[in-house]
Structures are given as structure tokens and as C-alpha cells.
Design a protein around this motif. Structure first.
Motif, PDB file in Angstrom:
ATOM      1  N   GLY A 179     -11.281  23.959  48.353  1.00  0.00           N
ATOM      2  CA  GLY A 179     -12.378  23.211  47.754  1.00  0.00           C
ATOM      3  C   GLY A 179     -12.969  23.935  46.557  1.00  0.00           C
ATOM      4  O   GLY A 179     -13.255  23.314  45.522  1.00  0.00           O
ATOM      5  N   ARG A 180     -13.152  25.241  46.676  1.00  0.00           N
ATOM      6  CA  ARG A 180     -13.675  26.029  45.553  1.00  0.00           C
ATOM      7  C   ARG A 180     -12.723  25.993  44.371  1.00  0.00           C
ATOM      8  O   ARG A 180     -13.143  25.893  43.214  1.00  0.00           O
ATOM      9  CB  ARG A 180     -13.932  27.483  45.987  1.00  0.00           C
ATOM     10  N   MET A 181     -11.425  26.058  44.645  1.00  0.00           N
ATOM     11  CA  MET A 181     -10.434  26.011  43.570  1.00  0.00           C
ATOM     12  C   MET A 181     -10.483  24.684  42.825  1.00  0.00           C
ATOM     13  O   MET A 181     -10.391  24.639  41.596  1.00  0.00           O
ATOM     14  CB  MET A 181      -9.033  26.262  44.134  1.00  0.00           C
ATOM     15  N   VAL A 182     -10.634  23.594  43.573  1.00  0.00           N
ATOM     16  CA  VAL A 182     -10.710  22.266  42.952  1.00  0.00           C
ATOM     17  C   VAL A 182     -11.965  22.158  42.093  1.00  0.00           C
ATOM     18  O   VAL A 182     -11.930  21.654  40.962  1.00  0.00           O
ATOM     19  CB  VAL A 182     -10.652  21.162  44.024  1.00  0.00           C
ATOM     20  N   LEU A 183     -13.095  22.655  42.587  1.00  0.00           N
ATOM     21  CA  LEU A 183     -14.335  22.610  41.811  1.00  0.00           C
ATOM     22  C   LEU A 183     -14.250  23.503  40.580  1.00  0.00           C
ATOM     23  O   LEU A 183     -14.727  23.127  39.494  1.00  0.00           O
ATOM     24  CB  LEU A 183     -15.517  23.025  42.686  1.00  0.00           C
ATOM     25  N   ASP A 184     -13.632  24.675  40.726  1.00  0.00           N
ATOM     26  CA  ASP A 184     -13.426  25.552  39.564  1.00  0.00           C
ATOM     27  C   ASP A 184     -12.599  24.834  38.503  1.00  0.00           C
ATOM     28  O   ASP A 184     -12.881  24.925  37.301  1.00  0.00           O
ATOM     29  CB  ASP A 184     -12.715  26.841  39.978  1.00  0.00           C
ATOM     30  N   LEU A 185     -11.583  24.117  38.968  1.00  0.00           N
ATOM     31  CA  LEU A 185     -10.706  23.399  38.045  1.00  0.00           C
ATOM     32  C   LEU A 185     -11.460  22.286  37.325  1.00  0.00           C
ATOM     33  O   LEU A 185     -11.325  22.127  36.100  1.00  0.00           O
ATOM     34  CB  LEU A 185      -9.518  22.818  38.819  1.00  0.00           C
ATOM     35  N   ILE A 186     -12.270  21.533  38.061  1.00  0.00           N
ATOM     36  CA  ILE A 186     -13.054  20.466  37.437  1.00  0.00           C
ATOM     37  C   ILE A 186     -13.986  21.051  36.377  1.00  0.00           C
ATOM     38  O   ILE A 186     -14.108  20.514  35.272  1.00  0.00           O
ATOM     39  CB  ILE A 186     -13.838  19.676  38.501  1.00  0.00           C
ATOM     40  N   GLN A 187     -14.637  22.163  36.705  1.00  0.00           N
ATOM     41  CA  GLN A 187     -15.526  22.814  35.741  1.00  0.00           C
ATOM     42  C   GLN A 187     -14.765  23.276  34.499  1.00  0.00           C
ATOM     43  O   GLN A 187     -15.209  23.084  33.359  1.00  0.00           O
ATOM     44  CB  GLN A 187     -16.217  24.017  36.385  1.00  0.00           C
ATOM     45  N   GLU A 188     -13.625  23.886  34.717  1.00  0.00           N
ATOM     46  CA  GLU A 188     -12.836  24.412  33.596  1.00  0.00           C
ATOM     47  C   GLU A 188     -12.362  23.271  32.688  1.00  0.00           C
ATOM     48  O   GLU A 188     -12.480  23.344  31.456  1.00  0.00           O
ATOM     49  CB  GLU A 188     -11.634  25.183  34.136  1.00  0.00           C
ATOM     50  N   LEU A 189     -11.838  22.201  33.301  1.00  0.00           N
ATOM     51  CA  LEU A 189     -11.348  21.074  32.514  1.00  0.00           C
ATOM     52  C   LEU A 189     -12.496  20.362  31.802  1.00  0.00           C
ATOM     53  O   LEU A 189     -12.349  19.903  30.667  1.00  0.00           O
ATOM     54  CB  LEU A 189     -10.596  20.096  33.419  1.00  0.00           C
ATOM     55  N   ARG A 190     -13.616  20.297  32.458  1.00  0.00           N
ATOM     56  CA  ARG A 190     -14.783  19.665  31.839  1.00  0.00           C
ATOM     57  C   ARG A 190     -15.198  20.420  30.579  1.00  0.00           C
ATOM     58  O   ARG A 190     -15.454  19.823  29.525  1.00  0.00           O
ATOM     59  CB  ARG A 190     -15.915  19.625  32.859  1.00  0.00           C
ATOM     60  N   GLN A 191     -15.248  21.739  30.664  1.00  0.00           N
ATOM     61  CA  GLN A 191     -15.655  22.531  29.506  1.00  0.00           C
ATOM     62  C   GLN A 191     -14.610  22.467  28.399  1.00  0.00           C
ATOM     63  O   GLN A 191     -14.942  22.378  27.215  1.00  0.00           O
ATOM     64  CB  GLN A 191     -15.902  23.979  29.939  1.00  0.00           C
ATOM     65  N   ARG A 192     -13.341  22.475  28.767  1.00  0.00           N
ATOM     66  CA  ARG A 192     -12.269  22.460  27.779  1.00  0.00           C
ATOM     67  C   ARG A 192     -12.178  21.116  27.061  1.00  0.00           C
ATOM     68  O   ARG A 192     -11.914  21.059  25.861  1.00  0.00           O
ATOM     69  CB  ARG A 192     -10.937  22.778  28.467  1.00  0.00           C
ATOM     70  N   ARG A 193     -12.393  20.026  27.802  1.00  0.00           N
ATOM     71  CA  ARG A 193     -12.182  18.687  27.267  1.00  0.00           C
ATOM     72  C   ARG A 193     -13.488  17.971  26.883  1.00  0.00           C
ATOM     73  O   ARG A 193     -13.436  16.888  26.308  1.00  0.00           O
ATOM     74  CB  ARG A 193     -11.462  17.825  28.311  1.00  0.00           C
ATOM     75  N   GLY A 194     -14.631  18.555  27.235  1.00  0.00           N
ATOM     76  CA  GLY A 194     -15.888  17.869  26.973  1.00  0.00           C
ATOM     77  C   GLY A 194     -16.104  16.659  27.858  1.00  0.00           C
ATOM     78  O   GLY A 194     -16.775  15.696  27.476  1.00  0.00           O
ATOM     79  N   LEU A 195     -15.538  16.695  29.055  1.00  0.00           N
ATOM     80  CA  LEU A 195     -15.645  15.574  29.989  1.00  0.00           C
ATOM     81  C   LEU A 195     -17.072  15.381  30.494  1.00  0.00           C
ATOM     82  O   LEU A 195     -17.812  16.348  30.692  1.00  0.00           O
ATOM     83  CB  LEU A 195     -14.755  15.810  31.210  1.00  0.00           C
ATOM     84  N   THR A 196     -17.426  14.137  30.726  1.00  0.00           N
ATOM     85  CA  THR A 196     -18.586  13.800  31.548  1.00  0.00           C
ATOM     86  C   THR A 196     -18.091  13.680  32.981  1.00  0.00           C
ATOM     87  O   THR A 196     -17.073  13.021  33.230  1.00  0.00           O
ATOM     88  CB  THR A 196     -19.207  12.465  31.102  1.00  0.00           C
ATOM     89  N   VAL A 197     -18.782  14.302  33.929  1.00  0.00           N
ATOM     90  CA  VAL A 197     -18.349  14.276  35.331  1.00  0.00           C
ATOM     91  C   VAL A 197     -19.470  13.714  36.201  1.00  0.00           C
ATOM     92  O   VAL A 197     -20.611  14.190  36.135  1.00  0.00           O
ATOM     93  CB  VAL A 197     -17.964  15.688  35.833  1.00  0.00           C
ATOM     94  N   VAL A 198     -19.133  12.709  36.996  1.00  0.00           N
ATOM     95  CA  VAL A 198     -20.042  12.212  38.030  1.00  0.00           C
ATOM     96  C   VAL A 198     -19.318  12.384  39.358  1.00  0.00           C
ATOM     97  O   VAL A 198     -18.258  11.789  39.583  1.00  0.00           O
ATOM     98  CB  VAL A 198     -20.419  10.734  37.813  1.00  0.00           C
TER      99      VAL A 198
END
Length: 234
Positions: A179-198
């Protein structure tokens, strides 16, 4: 919340089921800025998944307005095209097709947008590289761990370069490390791509990873807060 333009605007949204007997959303209001990571939390049945499904245009509201990147979803005539271009979806269940390899699963959303076979393959390889699964491209879902399958699901959700990632309990079936790995990945991709995450969750430690926590009860937004670690960092 930051001062960027709104990515999601929800105003007075009502959604009922069972002929109006169940009021899943009751005058719900929410604004999410572009590039923001918002966690929606609340008990089971409070309406948080329904809210996510309406943003994804998997269903329509009975009343109120939902705008995504300025587009009024009530006016959208081609909802599959909207979903293909605007949002990426990650669910608690990875929903991977069992007879397709990881790389083939990632390619599935691309068929709607006319990519060539070579473009699909290259894009899928790059996305799997981004989620740390270059070495698992040819594996079937049954040959992957739960955390790996969820990472493939995230790569698939990003296949059409969406502006918004919608995640419904993405760590709900994973052990704490995965679970931590998945959340780390979402954070990393969000910062790299400028994603909005809900992200929808009932776990406070998952919600604490967001920029802002929005709390729901009985179909309404009843409060919001900045996670403690964010307050300290600022």
C-alpha cells in the motif's frame, strides 16, 4: 488548497437510488484545484464512491452541476470519449484482463484513441517502466503480486495521459508495505505529470498523504482539513 484554476467543481449535487429511497449524495459541494491531491474519507455508505463515479461520468447526477476542467458533464454527449481523454481510473480491484500480459493490459485504453500497434506497445513499455515493472511486461496478472497488479492498473489509468486520476480505495486489498509503495507511486507520478488526484479511502493513514482531507457523512461534505504533516511542512 492552492490557487490554481479548478479542475473539479461540484455544486449542489444530488444522487439517489432505488427510486429516490436512497439519497447517496445530498447537496454535495466540492472544489479541487488543478494539481491538487485530495483524499475523500468517511464511513461506508456515506457517498464517497458515488461522488468519484460521478466525476468519472460512470453515472449522472439527479441535480446539481459537475464541471471537470471547465466542462459541464451534464452537457457532455460523448461520455466514453470524455472518460478516455480526461480521467484515469484506479479501483480497489485491479480489474486486469486475466488472459492479457501486463503490457497488453496497459494498452487496452489506447484502442479508443487510434494509436498504432507500435505506438501502443512503446507507450505501454514506457508506462510500465515508470511504475517499476519493466521486468514484468510479459507476465499475466496471475503471475504478479497484488501490489504489482495495482501498479499495472495505475499504468493503464495513465495510458491516455489524463489530467485527473481518480482512485477508489486503491490500497484497500493490499498489505501495508504494498500500500505504501502504491501511494508513493501515485505521489511521484502526480508530481512528475502535474496530475490532479482525487482518492477515496476510509483509512486515515492513506488520507494523510494528501494535500487536503475532505470528510463526508450522509451524502454531504461536512468538513475538511490539512494533514498534520503538511501543516508542519508549511
Amino acid at each position: 488548497m492552492n490557487n490554481h484554476r479548478p479542475a473539479v467543481e461540484i455544486r449542489g449535487v444530488v444522487k439517489t437510488f432505488e427510486g429516490g429511497l436512497i439519497r447517496a449524495l445530498d447537496d454535495a459541494e466540492l472544489t479541487v484545484a488543478a494539481g491538487e491531491f485530495v483524499a475523500v474519507v468517511g464511513p461506508s455508505g456515506c457517498g464517497k464512491s458515488t461522488l468519484l463515479h460521478l466525476i468519472a461520468a460512470l453515472d449522472r447526477s439527479d441535480a446539481g452541476t459537475i464541471r471537470v476542467n471547465g466542462r459541464d458533464l451534464a452537457q457532455e454527449r460523448n461520455l466514453p470519449r470524455y472518460r478516455a481523454r480526461e480521467v484515469g481510473l484506479v479501483f480497489q480491484l485491479d480489474n486486469l484482463l486475466p488472459t492479457l500480459s501486463a503490457r497488453e493490459n496497459v494498452q487496452v485504453p489506447m484502442f479508443e484513441l487510434g494509436f498504432s500497434a507500435a505506438e501502443r506497445g512503446e507507450r505501454a513499455r514506457e508506462l510500465l517502466k515508470q511504475v517499476g515493472l519493466s521486468h514484468r511486461q510479459k507476465n499475466l496478472p496471475t503471475q504478479l503480486s497484488g501490489g504489482e497488479r495495482q501498479r499495472v492498473a495505475i499504468a493503464r489509468a495513465l495510458a491516455n495521459d489524463p489530467a485527473i486520476l481518480l482512485a477508489d480505495e486503491p490500497t484497500g486489498r493490499l498489505d501495508s508495505q504494498s500500500g505504501r509503495m502504491v501511494l508513493d507511486l501515485i505521489q511521484e507520478l502526480r508530481q512528475r505529470r502535474g496530475l490532479t488526484v482525487v482518492l477515496v479511502t476510509h483509512e486515515n493513514d492513506v488520507a494523510a498523504r494528501a494535500d487536503r482531507i475532505v470528510r463526508m457523512l450522509d451524502g454531504r461534505i461536512v468538513g475538511e482539513e490539512i494533514p498534520a504533516e503538511r501543516r508542519v511542512a508549511s
